[in-house]
Design a protein around this motif. Structure first.
Motif, PDB file in Angstrom:
ATOM      1  N   THR A 179       0.817  -1.214   0.000  1.00  0.00           N
ATOM      2  CA  THR A 179       0.000   0.000   0.000  1.00  0.00           C
ATOM      3  C   THR A 179       0.853   1.267   0.000  1.00  0.00           C
ATOM      4  OG1 THR A 179      -0.145  -0.026   2.416  1.00  0.00           O
ATOM      5  CG2 THR A 179      -1.917  -1.139   1.174  1.00  0.00           C
ATOM      6  N   ASP A 180       2.147   1.103   0.241  1.00  0.00           N
ATOM      7  CA  ASP A 180       3.086   2.223   0.319  1.00  0.00           C
ATOM      8  C   ASP A 180       4.311   1.817  -0.489  1.00  0.00           C
ATOM      9  OD1 ASP A 180       4.799   4.279   1.062  1.00  0.00           O
ATOM     10  OD2 ASP A 180       4.251   4.185   3.179  1.00  0.00           O
ATOM     11  N   ILE A 181       4.470   2.392  -1.683  1.00  0.00           N
ATOM     12  CA  ILE A 181       5.532   1.918  -2.577  1.00  0.00           C
ATOM     13  C   ILE A 181       6.481   3.041  -2.979  1.00  0.00           C
ATOM     14  CG2 ILE A 181       4.118   0.050  -3.518  1.00  0.00           C
ATOM     15  CD1 ILE A 181       3.750   1.779  -6.050  1.00  0.00           C
ATOM     16  N   THR A 182       7.683   2.628  -3.369  1.00  0.00           N
ATOM     17  CA  THR A 182       8.666   3.539  -3.941  1.00  0.00           C
ATOM     18  C   THR A 182       8.793   3.197  -5.425  1.00  0.00           C
ATOM     19  OG1 THR A 182       9.878   3.746  -1.864  1.00  0.00           O
ATOM     20  CG2 THR A 182      11.066   4.296  -3.886  1.00  0.00           C
ATOM     21  N   ILE A 183       8.621   4.211  -6.248  1.00  0.00           N
ATOM     22  CA  ILE A 183       8.707   4.028  -7.696  1.00  0.00           C
ATOM     23  C   ILE A 183      10.179   3.803  -8.053  1.00  0.00           C
ATOM     24  CG2 ILE A 183       8.271   5.115  -9.936  1.00  0.00           C
ATOM     25  CD1 ILE A 183       5.726   4.495  -8.237  1.00  0.00           C
ATOM     26  N   PRO A 184      10.479   2.777  -8.858  1.00  0.00           N
ATOM     27  CA  PRO A 184      11.876   2.526  -9.239  1.00  0.00           C
ATOM     28  C   PRO A 184      12.507   3.741  -9.926  1.00  0.00           C
ATOM     29  CG  PRO A 184      10.497   0.651  -9.817  1.00  0.00           C
ATOM     30  CD  PRO A 184       9.572   1.770  -9.399  1.00  0.00           C
ATOM     31  N   GLU A 185      13.789   3.950  -9.680  1.00  0.00           N
ATOM     32  CA  GLU A 185      14.525   5.084 -10.247  1.00  0.00           C
ATOM     33  C   GLU A 185      14.474   5.125 -11.771  1.00  0.00           C
ATOM     34  OE1 GLU A 185      16.514   7.798  -9.225  1.00  0.00           O
ATOM     35  OE2 GLU A 185      15.563   7.527  -7.295  1.00  0.00           O
ATOM     36  N   GLU A 186      14.374   3.969 -12.409  1.00  0.00           N
ATOM     37  CA  GLU A 186      14.384   3.931 -13.875  1.00  0.00           C
ATOM     38  C   GLU A 186      13.121   4.513 -14.498  1.00  0.00           C
ATOM     39  OE1 GLU A 186      13.390  -0.315 -15.447  1.00  0.00           O
ATOM     40  OE2 GLU A 186      14.131  -0.527 -13.391  1.00  0.00           O
ATOM     41  N   VAL A 187      12.083   4.733 -13.697  1.00  0.00           N
ATOM     42  CA  VAL A 187      10.820   5.255 -14.217  1.00  0.00           C
ATOM     43  C   VAL A 187      10.950   6.751 -14.479  1.00  0.00           C
ATOM     44  CG1 VAL A 187       8.375   5.657 -13.694  1.00  0.00           C
ATOM     45  CG2 VAL A 187       9.447   3.477 -13.086  1.00  0.00           C
ATOM     46  N   THR A 188      10.636   7.153 -15.717  1.00  0.00           N
ATOM     47  CA  THR A 188      10.685   8.562 -16.099  1.00  0.00           C
ATOM     48  C   THR A 188       9.290   9.155 -16.250  1.00  0.00           C
ATOM     49  OG1 THR A 188      10.798   7.936 -18.431  1.00  0.00           O
ATOM     50  CG2 THR A 188      12.894   8.312 -17.291  1.00  0.00           C
ATOM     51  N   HIS A 189       8.276   8.291 -16.296  1.00  0.00           N
ATOM     52  CA  HIS A 189       6.894   8.754 -16.457  1.00  0.00           C
ATOM     53  C   HIS A 189       5.941   7.701 -15.894  1.00  0.00           C
ATOM     54  CE1 HIS A 189       3.550  10.954 -18.253  1.00  0.00           C
ATOM     55  NE2 HIS A 189       3.097   9.818 -18.739  1.00  0.00           N
ATOM     56  N   ILE A 190       4.899   8.167 -15.200  1.00  0.00           N
ATOM     57  CA  ILE A 190       3.851   7.277 -14.693  1.00  0.00           C
ATOM     58  C   ILE A 190       2.608   7.510 -15.538  1.00  0.00           C
ATOM     59  CG2 ILE A 190       2.423   6.641 -12.713  1.00  0.00           C
ATOM     60  CD1 ILE A 190       4.715   7.725 -10.918  1.00  0.00           C
ATOM     61  N   GLU A 191       2.146   6.472 -16.198  1.00  0.00           N
ATOM     62  CA  GLU A 191       1.034   6.554 -17.141  1.00  0.00           C
ATOM     63  C   GLU A 191      -0.314   6.380 -16.446  1.00  0.00           C
ATOM     64  OE1 GLU A 191      -0.541   7.749 -19.968  1.00  0.00           O
ATOM     65  OE2 GLU A 191       1.451   7.245 -20.717  1.00  0.00           O
ATOM     66  N   VAL A 192      -1.359   6.926 -17.069  1.00  0.00           N
ATOM     67  CA  VAL A 192      -2.730   6.745 -16.585  1.00  0.00           C
ATOM     68  C   VAL A 192      -3.035   5.257 -16.517  1.00  0.00           C
ATOM     69  CG1 VAL A 192      -5.164   7.129 -17.113  1.00  0.00           C
ATOM     70  CG2 VAL A 192      -3.510   8.950 -17.509  1.00  0.00           C
ATOM     71  N   GLY A 193      -3.643   4.830 -15.436  1.00  0.00           N
ATOM     72  CA  GLY A 193      -4.016   3.430 -15.269  1.00  0.00           C
ATOM     73  C   GLY A 193      -2.955   2.580 -14.604  1.00  0.00           C
ATOM     74  N   ALA A 194      -1.806   3.166 -14.298  1.00  0.00           N
ATOM     75  CA  ALA A 194      -0.705   2.389 -13.717  1.00  0.00           C
ATOM     76  C   ALA A 194      -1.082   1.755 -12.383  1.00  0.00           C
ATOM     77  CB  ALA A 194       0.535   3.265 -13.550  1.00  0.00           C
ATOM     78  N   PHE A 195      -2.006   2.361 -11.648  1.00  0.00           N
ATOM     79  CA  PHE A 195      -2.358   1.853 -10.325  1.00  0.00           C
ATOM     80  C   PHE A 195      -3.783   1.315 -10.259  1.00  0.00           C
ATOM     81  CE2 PHE A 195       0.808   5.288  -9.707  1.00  0.00           C
ATOM     82  CZ  PHE A 195       1.860   4.483  -9.310  1.00  0.00           C
ATOM     83  N   ASP A 196      -4.364   1.034 -11.403  1.00  0.00           N
ATOM     84  CA  ASP A 196      -5.743   0.518 -11.443  1.00  0.00           C
ATOM     85  C   ASP A 196      -5.918  -0.816 -10.724  1.00  0.00           C
ATOM     86  OD1 ASP A 196      -6.496   2.752 -12.826  1.00  0.00           O
ATOM     87  OD2 ASP A 196      -6.815   1.735 -14.749  1.00  0.00           O
ATOM     88  N   ALA A 197      -4.858  -1.627 -10.672  1.00  0.00           N
ATOM     89  CA  ALA A 197      -4.958  -2.966 -10.077  1.00  0.00           C
ATOM     90  C   ALA A 197      -4.698  -2.973  -8.573  1.00  0.00           C
ATOM     91  CB  ALA A 197      -3.983  -3.912 -10.773  1.00  0.00           C
ATOM     92  N   CYS A 198      -4.534  -1.801  -7.965  1.00  0.00           N
ATOM     93  CA  CYS A 198      -4.232  -1.772  -6.528  1.00  0.00           C
ATOM     94  C   CYS A 198      -5.073  -0.701  -5.823  1.00  0.00           C
ATOM     95  CB  CYS A 198      -2.752  -1.572  -6.292  1.00  0.00           C
ATOM     96  SG  CYS A 198      -2.012  -0.265  -7.264  1.00  0.00           S
ATOM     97  N   PRO A 199      -6.325  -1.026  -5.563  1.00  0.00           N
ATOM     98  CA  PRO A 199      -7.222  -0.059  -4.927  1.00  0.00           C
ATOM     99  C   PRO A 199      -6.824   0.308  -3.496  1.00  0.00           C
ATOM    100  CG  PRO A 199      -8.259  -2.216  -5.047  1.00  0.00           C
ATOM    101  CD  PRO A 199      -6.988  -2.302  -5.835  1.00  0.00           C
TER     102      PRO A 199
END
Length: 112
Positions: free
Chosen positions: A42-62
């Motif tokens: 429920t509390d995550i750190t986005i990996p350093e390699e990520v340059t953009h977070i797209e719409v729908g990226a968290f749809d599977a984790c309410p």
């Protein structure tokens, strides 16, 4: 080796921040774009390699409550992060700019 180093740094940061580390396989990343997170943390750190977070990226984790973006250059698409999720980022980062521009109610600065 760079990918291993980035993952290791993300895990160390997560441990230092008191955040559970999400498994590498929980993230779907293509050319630096995070398109999906399928983990249960429920509390995550986005990996350093990520340059953009797209719409729908968290749809599977309410149950997601907070994301920490440690990259200074990671952008976030409009609507990619629900307003109920807290965004944590460094001052002056692209993630902070996005959060402030879109009036996220739940924003925290990472203390340096």
């Amino acid at each position: 080796m760079k990918k291993f180093t980035a993952i290791l740094i993300s895990i160390v940061i997560a441990v230092l921040l008191g955040v559970s580390a999400a498994a590498e396989g929980d993230f779907t990343i293509t050319d630096g774009v995070l398109t999906a997170y399928t983990g249960t943390e429920t509390d995550i750190t986005i990996p350093e390699e990520v340059t953009h977070i797209e719409v729908g990226a968290f749809d599977a984790c309410p149950g997601l409550t907070r994301i920490t973006v440690t990259s200074m250059t990671c952008t976030i698409a409009p609507g990619a992060v629900p307003q109920t999720v807290t965004i944590r980022a460094y001052e002056g980062s692209d993630a902070q700019g996005v959060a402030l521009y879109r009036d996220y109610l739940n924003f925290e600065l990472i203390e340096t």
